[in-house]
Design an enzyme around this catalytic site. Structure first.
Site, mmCIF file in Angstrom:
data_model
loop_
_atom_site.group_PDB
_atom_site.id
_atom_site.type_symbol
_atom_site.label_atom_id
_atom_site.label_comp_id
_atom_site.label_asym_id
_atom_site.label_seq_id
_atom_site.Cartn_x
_atom_site.Cartn_y
_atom_site.Cartn_z
ATOM 1 N N GLU A 71 0.836 -1.206 0.000
ATOM 2 C CA GLU A 71 0.000 0.000 0.000
ATOM 3 C C GLU A 71 0.873 1.258 0.000
ATOM 4 O O GLU A 71 1.907 1.317 0.663
ATOM 5 C CB GLU A 71 -0.874 -0.025 1.251
ATOM 6 C CG GLU A 71 -1.856 1.107 1.386
ATOM 7 C CD GLU A 71 -2.731 0.944 2.626
ATOM 8 O OE1 GLU A 71 -3.276 1.956 3.080
ATOM 9 O OE2 GLU A 71 -2.868 -0.185 3.133
ATOM 10 N N GLU A 102 -3.162 10.811 2.551
ATOM 11 C CA GLU A 102 -4.357 10.928 3.388
ATOM 12 C C GLU A 102 -4.482 12.344 3.941
ATOM 13 O O GLU A 102 -3.500 12.914 4.428
ATOM 14 C CB GLU A 102 -4.286 9.966 4.574
ATOM 15 C CG GLU A 102 -4.228 8.516 4.195
ATOM 16 C CD GLU A 102 -4.001 7.636 5.420
ATOM 17 O OE1 GLU A 102 -3.947 6.419 5.223
ATOM 18 O OE2 GLU A 102 -3.870 8.160 6.539
#
Length: 210
Positions: A123, A127
């Protein structure tokens, strides 16, 4: 909001959210599951412009509410607690560069995210916290390993909830860079990730979401 996404170097652009509900794999080969081959993008460059409406490059997660604006692009709507509207690219990239033009959602408890995610939970993240108007978080994981949380970083950005910025992930075999408006704000080398042991290195889908 995601006005348009540009993927280059055998890549595509997509969408994603980083809530736990969004960070999962439908088929994880590490768990002994027999998974289908990952479909790759057929072009070295794919451009998606959400100001023109929906794109067949992505699938829309169940329960996701999306609207499209000719100026602002795609808007993700949360109607109630626990919703995580997300879109995911149908195809996968295996190294390359992905750019997304993003205006993050405002509101404490809201997380906007732009994520690359593989079947075995490698990943790479951008964010944005809805209550933070001065910075954005970067992160990466290898095969879903969350035994430590020492991989995250923060980068300054001007008014991410009220201003559209270009955010880029340039993921290559030897290093990964995060850039804001074409300025590199973080670099991770293969060697820095425990000599490659925790370096993301499996084909990924692109996700955008809130």
């Amino acid at each position: 909001m995601f006005s348009n996404l540009l993927s280059t170097t055998a890549v595509v652009l997509a969408t994603s959210g980083l809530a736990a509900a969004q960070t999962f794999s439908a088929c994880d080969p590490i768990k002994g599951q027999t998974c289908p081959d990952d479909p790759a993008f057929s072009s070295s460059m794919v451009t998606v412009d959400f100001t023109q409406g929906a794109s067949d490059v992505f699938t829309v997660a169940e329960g996701t509410t999306l609207s499209y604006d000719s100026t602002l692009g795609a808007a993700f709507t949360i109607n109630k607690n626990g919703e995580a509207p997300t879109i995911t690219s149908k195809d996968y990239i295996f190294f390359g560069k992905v750019d997304a033009w993003v205006q993050a959602s405002a509101g404490t408890g809201i997380v906007t995210s732009f994520v690359l995610l593989s079947d075995d939970l490698d990943e790479i993240d951008w964010e944005w916290l809805g209550g933070d108007t001065t910075q954005v978080q970067t992160n990466y994981f290898h095969q879903g390993n969350t035994t430590t949380y020492d991989r995250g970083g923060y980068s300054s950005v001007n008014d991410p909830q009220s201003t559209v910025h270009k955010y880029s992930l340039d993921w290559q075999p030897t290093q990964l860079t995060w850039s804001i408006d074409d300025v590199v704000v973080r670099t991770l080398t293969y060697a820095d990730a425990y000599n490659g042991l925790t370096y993301p290195q499996t084909p990924m889908q692109i996700k955008l979401g809130t």
